[in-house]
Design an enzyme around this catalytic site. Structure first.
Site, short mmCIF file in Angstrom:
data_model
loop_
_atom_site.label_atom_id
_atom_site.label_comp_id
_atom_site.label_asym_id
_atom_site.label_seq_id
_atom_site.Cartn_x
_atom_site.Cartn_y
_atom_site.Cartn_z
N TYR A 89 0.82 -1.21 0.00
CA TYR A 89 0.00 0.00 0.00
C TYR A 89 0.86 1.26 0.00
O TYR A 89 1.75 1.44 0.84
CB TYR A 89 -0.88 -0.01 1.24
N SER A 184 1.01 -7.69 2.05
CA SER A 184 0.05 -6.68 2.45
C SER A 184 -0.92 -6.39 1.29
O SER A 184 -1.62 -7.29 0.86
CB SER A 184 0.78 -5.42 2.93
N GLN A 185 -0.94 -5.17 0.76
CA GLN A 185 -1.76 -4.94 -0.43
C GLN A 185 -1.34 -5.88 -1.56
O GLN A 185 -2.17 -6.41 -2.31
CB GLN A 185 -1.64 -3.49 -0.90
N ASP A 270 0.76 -8.43 14.24
CA ASP A 270 0.56 -7.49 13.14
C ASP A 270 -0.60 -6.54 13.46
O ASP A 270 -1.74 -6.96 13.55
CB ASP A 270 0.25 -8.27 11.86
N HIS A 299 3.89 -6.51 11.02
CA HIS A 299 3.46 -6.50 9.63
C HIS A 299 4.56 -6.96 8.67
O HIS A 299 4.28 -7.22 7.51
CB HIS A 299 2.98 -5.10 9.25
#
Length: 335
Positions: A89, A184-185, A270, A299
């Site tokens: 992201y 993540s994204q 996370d 994360h």
């Protein structure tokens, strides 16, 4: 005191809707009307052992999407396995030399730019020409969130599918051995591609965003889920529409349709993509799957230690025979 009033239940319902399949079939069919038309222009990255190309292909709505395509400089006797990588992201594809691990491992490696992103931590070079629509929180998670057809991630997930098709169409790529990867994204994009494209060789899904969204909205304390929470705090009347839109984007829906072998990772500390959300997507995943659990990680989800595991795992997966000859969707054009 125990509350039984459903109005006091803080658990949002973000299950895949009944018309999930039709929504994504129509989306991909609409985009398939635009020729993929990949173009690869050689660039000087400063690296001697890796050739890099500035790649452009037609994504959602025919919009030009940029990527870096890295190839080992030596000409192989056979087409190469390929890893299509998606970015986290706020980041873009960056500079040509920044992300070359998979090419260094001997694979073709396509790094897709994320439309409109790339002003936070890695430079991006692809605009998002679609209008943002109504009010949105700064960032991308709420752009067009009241209508699934206008939502930002409908466009980005479609771009992810087209990136795989663009990579598979390259003459030095073995279309039967294409993997998707991201964190993540990027993990959300890898899940989406795995759920929408049959015939992928593997999926590397790290701490995915937009997975188990109902769980994540209850427990995230950092990152882009908070954009959705703050938006709904300002526009509480839009909750139903927003959650309906998110139901088409949840990684659990894509996971339930994915057949490629998958390696997941999760950090149990996370705060951005909470483990309950990751776990929901992992449990829903239809294909063969393994998850690496990092008890004390946030994360980063294992970070460099996990990359080492990925390299060994993917080397093994790419060595197995795959029956599917191609990952291209019916009706897609590489023109």
């Amino acid at each position: 005191m125990h509350h039984t009033d459903p109005q006091l239940d803080h658990r949002p319902d973000v299950r895949p809707p009944a018309d999930w399949e039709r929504f994504w079939q129509d989306t991909l069919a609409e985009t398939a009307q635009h020729p993929l038309a990949p173009v690869h222009e050689r660039v000087d990255s400063g690296l001697r052992l890796i050739e890099t190309y500035d790649t452009v292909f037609a994504g959602f709505g025919g919009a030009p999407i940029r990527a870096w395509l890295h190839l080992p400089a030596c000409e192989p006797a056979d087409p190469l396995p390929c890893v299509v990588e998606y970015i986290g992201y706020g980041g873009g594809r960056g500079m040509p030399h920044e992300r070359v691990m998979w090419a260094a491992a001997g694979y073709a490696h396509l790094v897709m730019d994320s439309r409109g992103q790339g002003a936070v931590w890695a430079a991006g070079h692809t605009p998002d020409p679609a209008p943002a629509g109504g009010p949105a929180h700064p960032g991308f998670a709420t752009r067009g969130i009241t209508d699934p057809h206008g939502y930002y991630y409908r466009r980005l997930f479609t771009d992810a599918v087209r990136a795989v098709q663009a990579a598979a169409a390259h003459p030095r790529v073995d279309a039967g051995r294409v993997a998707v990867a991201g964190s993540s994204q990027g993990g959300a994009l890898a899940l989406a591609a795995a759920g929408l494209l049959p015939g992928l060789a593997a999926a590397l899904v790290d701490v995915p965003f937009l997975a188990g969204i109902g769980h994540a909205l209850r427990s995230a304390t950092e990152g882009p889920y908070l954009e959705i929470i703050r938006y709904l705090a300002m526009h509480p009347g839009n909750e139903h529409a927003a959650l309906r839109t998110l139901s088409y984007m949840d990684g659990s829906g894509f996971a339930a349709r994915a057949d490629a072998p998958a390696l997941f990772s999760v950090g149990l500390m996370d705060p951005v993509c909470p483990p309950a959300g990751v776990d929901a997507a992992f449990l829903a995943y239809r294909g063969a799957k393994t998850i690496e659990v990092y008890r004390y990680s946030g994360h980063e989800g294992g970070h460099r230690a996990h990359e080492h595991k990925q390299l060994r795992w993917l080397r093994d997966v790419f060595g197995r025979p795959r029956p599917q000859p191609s990952v291209r969707l019916p009706g897609s054009t590489a023109g």
